[in-house]
Design a protein around this motif. Structure first.
Motif, PDB file in Angstrom:
ATOM      1  N   GLY A  88       0.840  -1.189   0.000  1.00 50.08           N
ATOM      2  CA  GLY A  88       0.000   0.000   0.000  1.00 50.08           C
ATOM      3  C   GLY A  88       0.877   1.243   0.000  1.00 50.08           C
ATOM      4  O   GLY A  88       1.893   1.282   0.701  1.00 50.08           O
ATOM      5  N   ILE A  89       0.480   2.252  -0.785  1.00 47.26           N
ATOM      6  CA  ILE A  89       1.300   3.461  -0.932  1.00 47.26           C
ATOM      7  C   ILE A  89       0.415   4.702  -0.819  1.00 47.26           C
ATOM      8  O   ILE A  89      -0.707   4.727  -1.348  1.00 47.26           O
ATOM      9  CB  ILE A  89       2.021   3.481  -2.297  1.00 47.26           C
ATOM     10  CG1 ILE A  89       2.878   2.225  -2.478  1.00 47.26           C
ATOM     11  CG2 ILE A  89       2.883   4.729  -2.443  1.00 47.26           C
ATOM     12  CD1 ILE A  89       3.487   2.095  -3.866  1.00 47.26           C
ATOM     13  N   ASP A  90       0.923   5.726  -0.139  1.00 44.61           N
ATOM     14  CA  ASP A  90       0.225   7.002  -0.094  1.00 44.61           C
ATOM     15  C   ASP A  90       1.238   8.135  -0.060  1.00 44.61           C
ATOM     16  O   ASP A  90       2.292   8.020   0.588  1.00 44.61           O
ATOM     17  CB  ASP A  90      -0.683   7.090   1.139  1.00 44.61           C
ATOM     18  CG  ASP A  90      -1.572   8.327   1.109  1.00 44.61           C
ATOM     19  OD1 ASP A  90      -2.090   8.645   0.013  1.00 44.61           O
ATOM     20  OD2 ASP A  90      -1.765   8.963   2.171  1.00 44.61           O
ATOM     21  N   ARG A  91       0.925   9.215  -0.759  1.00 45.23           N
ATOM     22  CA  ARG A  91       1.807  10.386  -0.723  1.00 45.23           C
ATOM     23  C   ARG A  91       1.570  11.143   0.581  1.00 45.23           C
ATOM     24  O   ARG A  91       0.423  11.377   0.985  1.00 45.23           O
ATOM     25  CB  ARG A  91       1.560  11.301  -1.915  1.00 45.23           C
ATOM     26  CG  ARG A  91       2.506  12.502  -1.927  1.00 45.23           C
ATOM     27  CD  ARG A  91       2.520  13.224  -3.253  1.00 45.23           C
ATOM     28  NE  ARG A  91       3.495  14.332  -3.231  1.00 45.23           N
ATOM     29  CZ  ARG A  91       3.796  15.064  -4.275  1.00 45.23           C
ATOM     30  NH1 ARG A  91       3.213  14.825  -5.445  1.00 45.23           N
ATOM     31  NH2 ARG A  91       4.685  16.043  -4.185  1.00 45.23           N
ATOM     32  N   ILE A  92       2.646  11.537   1.232  1.00 50.04           N
ATOM     33  CA  ILE A  92       2.564  12.273   2.496  1.00 50.04           C
ATOM     34  C   ILE A  92       2.566  13.760   2.175  1.00 50.04           C
ATOM     35  O   ILE A  92       3.545  14.289   1.636  1.00 50.04           O
ATOM     36  CB  ILE A  92       3.743  11.923   3.424  1.00 50.04           C
ATOM     37  CG1 ILE A  92       3.804  10.395   3.637  1.00 50.04           C
ATOM     38  CG2 ILE A  92       3.606  12.638   4.754  1.00 50.04           C
ATOM     39  CD1 ILE A  92       5.059   9.940   4.369  1.00 50.04           C
ATOM     40  N   LYS A  93       1.478  14.436   2.511  1.00 47.10           N
ATOM     41  CA  LYS A  93       1.334  15.851   2.162  1.00 47.10           C
ATOM     42  C   LYS A  93       1.962  16.774   3.205  1.00 47.10           C
ATOM     43  O   LYS A  93       2.368  17.892   2.888  1.00 47.10           O
ATOM     44  CB  LYS A  93      -0.150  16.197   2.019  1.00 47.10           C
ATOM     45  CG  LYS A  93      -0.905  15.308   1.034  1.00 47.10           C
ATOM     46  CD  LYS A  93      -0.400  15.503  -0.382  1.00 47.10           C
ATOM     47  CE  LYS A  93      -1.108  14.577  -1.355  1.00 47.10           C
ATOM     48  NZ  LYS A  93      -2.550  14.752  -1.405  1.00 47.10           N
ATOM     49  N   SER A  94       2.027  16.318   4.459  1.00 41.74           N
ATOM     50  CA  SER A  94       2.614  17.120   5.534  1.00 41.74           C
ATOM     51  C   SER A  94       2.902  16.200   6.708  1.00 41.74           C
ATOM     52  O   SER A  94       2.413  15.075   6.763  1.00 41.74           O
ATOM     53  CB  SER A  94       1.666  18.246   5.965  1.00 41.74           C
ATOM     54  OG  SER A  94       0.520  17.700   6.599  1.00 41.74           O
ATOM     55  N   THR A  95       3.679  16.706   7.646  1.00 40.88           N
ATOM     56  CA  THR A  95       3.962  15.907   8.846  1.00 40.88           C
ATOM     57  C   THR A  95       2.674  15.618   9.608  1.00 40.88           C
ATOM     58  O   THR A  95       2.489  14.514  10.134  1.00 40.88           O
ATOM     59  CB  THR A  95       4.957  16.649   9.763  1.00 40.88           C
ATOM     60  OG1 THR A  95       6.112  17.003   9.006  1.00 40.88           O
ATOM     61  CG2 THR A  95       5.376  15.775  10.932  1.00 40.88           C
ATOM     62  N   ASP A  96       1.762  16.597   9.630  1.00 44.38           N
ATOM     63  CA  ASP A  96       0.511  16.417  10.365  1.00 44.38           C
ATOM     64  C   ASP A  96      -0.408  15.381   9.721  1.00 44.38           C
ATOM     65  O   ASP A  96      -1.279  14.831  10.387  1.00 44.38           O
ATOM     66  CB  ASP A  96      -0.235  17.758  10.453  1.00 44.38           C
ATOM     67  CG  ASP A  96       0.490  18.762  11.337  1.00 44.38           C
ATOM     68  OD1 ASP A  96       1.294  18.322  12.189  1.00 44.38           O
ATOM     69  OD2 ASP A  96       0.263  19.981  11.161  1.00 44.38           O
ATOM     70  N   SER A  97      -0.218  15.132   8.430  1.00 45.06           N
ATOM     71  CA  SER A  97      -1.092  14.173   7.739  1.00 45.06           C
ATOM     72  C   SER A  97      -0.530  12.756   7.733  1.00 45.06           C
ATOM     73  O   SER A  97      -1.101  11.868   7.100  1.00 45.06           O
ATOM     74  CB  SER A  97      -1.324  14.628   6.293  1.00 45.06           C
ATOM     75  OG  SER A  97      -0.133  14.486   5.519  1.00 45.06           O
ATOM     76  N   LEU A  98       0.576  12.547   8.440  1.00 44.93           N
ATOM     77  CA  LEU A  98       1.209  11.223   8.418  1.00 44.93           C
ATOM     78  C   LEU A  98       0.281  10.144   8.957  1.00 44.93           C
ATOM     79  O   LEU A  98       0.232   9.036   8.412  1.00 44.93           O
ATOM     80  CB  LEU A  98       2.516  11.255   9.226  1.00 44.93           C
ATOM     81  CG  LEU A  98       3.291   9.936   9.290  1.00 44.93           C
ATOM     82  CD1 LEU A  98       3.691   9.466   7.893  1.00 44.93           C
ATOM     83  CD2 LEU A  98       4.537  10.076  10.176  1.00 44.93           C
TER      84      LEU A  98
END
Length: 389
Positions: free
Chosen positions: A249-259
């Motif tokens: 599974g893969i997801d792009r991390i948009k910010s530290t808060d969205s981890l």
């Protein structure tokens, strides 16, 4: 998730084992495995157990006419019968009674020893029992590790004018108990090595249950996109050559808060792969809709790969002659039939690639200039990589 007759087959815990009757009961949880070569005391089998037997004298309907009804009444989860020793095939009266009662029957090939069957299944049962506690503890550890590593790169990673892209990869083994420990470790090491070579920054943490999280930072999104299909091919090779299967599974991390949200997303991706009964595969959160549609198509057309005669010719030719024409075609199609770009990714001269393409055409007749032929072959290759054994 509990071990079931269905999961034994779908996850290839014991290669070659198949369900032959009683499909309605295939989801019953298995809490233990009971081996009984001679079926002299079926009433002793406990609720939730899987009975494993050679079926000695099981061809005598007079002796065992009530066997399945007794096991069903006692809450046994299923019976696994080994053929090739005392039985050439499972008797029809067993299959008919099992179908009528929804009591699952597994057929085990002769090459398995009882000790091997016990080792694989009991290891899996024990792992599943410990998984919730292990997952809770390890998830916190994984999250903190990825969070701390991400924070070190946050300033340059999330600037408005940067092209850098961070992704969270969740690697989940599907059938690690079907291979020996050294093979499983070797496969995971190959994944680590491959991913480490692809990104500007690669930090990872592995778990005792074989799962792993990777924080991947790329120079730009294009670097990620150029490697992700190659990575799915690596997983296919690990499956074909080593017998080890993974969901990714893969997801792009948009910010530290969205981890934290990314952690949920990558789990959703692997759960989707499991729900569509993929044998292995890569699913990014952005592509979940396509993967879901892909799974529906697979359920409605089980022979998609075998119906593609051109692909079957190439697969068989590669298998017999130890060539890699299927891999060549994968890259060529993935690069939109751009010979120069595909040649660079294959590390060969463009003239060499052209000769391979000519050979492919002579072998199976596929015309890469035909849009529908390219599309059909591309979809067939995806089906092969996600669903074929």
């Amino acid at each position: 998730m509990s071990l079931t007759v269905k999961s034994i087959v779908e996850n290839q815990l014991l290669k070659g084992v198949r369900i032959v009757a009683g499909f309605l009961g295939e989801a019953a949880p298995i809490t233990w495995v009971n081996v009984m070569e001679i079926l002299d005391s079926p009433n002793s089998i406990q609720r939730g157990e899987l009975l494993v037997t050679t079926g000695y004298k099981l061809d005598s309907q007079e002796m065992f006419s009530d066997l399945i009804s007794i096991l069903k009444k006692n809450g046994v989860s299923g019976i696994a019968i080994q053929t090739g020793c005392y039985l050439d095939k499972i008797p029809s009266y067993i299959l008919e009674e099992s179908d009528a009662l929804g009591f699952p029957v597994l057929e085990i090939p002769q090459n398995y020893t009882f000790s091997e069957i016990l080792r694989v299944l009991i290891q899996k049962i024990n792992a599943e029992k410990s998984e919730p506690e292990l997952t809770d503890e390890s998830s916190r550890s994984m999250f903190l590790f990825i969070h701390d590593t991400l924070s070190q790169h946050a300033i340059r990673l999330f600037e408005e004018d940067t092209a850098k892209a961070a992704y969270l990869f969740y690697i989940r083994p599907i059938n690690q108990y079907a291979v020996n420990e050294s093979t499983a470790q070797s496969c995971l090491n190959r994944i680590k090595s491959y991913l480490s070579d692809q990104a500007e920054t690669c930090a990872y943490k592995t778990n005792k249950n074989g799962t792993a999280y990777f924080l991947m930072i790329f120079e730009d999104e294009g670097k990620y996109l150029s490697m992700i299909y190659d990575f799915s091919i690596v997983l296919t090779f690990l499956s074909e050559q080593q017998g080890m299967n993974y969901y990714v599974g893969i997801d792009r991390i948009k910010s530290t808060d969205s981890l934290y949200l990314s952690f949920e997303h990558v789990t959703d991706c692997t759960d989707l792969l499991q729900s569509i009964h993929a044998k292995r595969g890569v699913c990014s959160y952005d592509n979940m809709t396509f993967i879901k549609m892909f799974g529906v198509l697979h359920q409605n057309e089980h022979s998609f790969v075998s119906d593609n005669q051109a692909l079957q010719i190439l697969l068989n030719y590669d298998r017999i002659n130890h060539t890699n024409y299927v891999q060549t075609l994968r890259f060529y199609l993935a690069d939109n039939c751009n010979i120069s770009r595909a040649a660079n990714r294959l590390y060969i001269h463009r003239h060499t690639l052209q000769k391979r393409l000519d050979k492919i055409y002579n072998l199976c007749g596929i015309n890469p200039d035909d849009y529908y032929a390219r599309l059909y072959m591309s979809i067939s290759l995806l089906f092969h990589d996600y669903f074929a054994f």
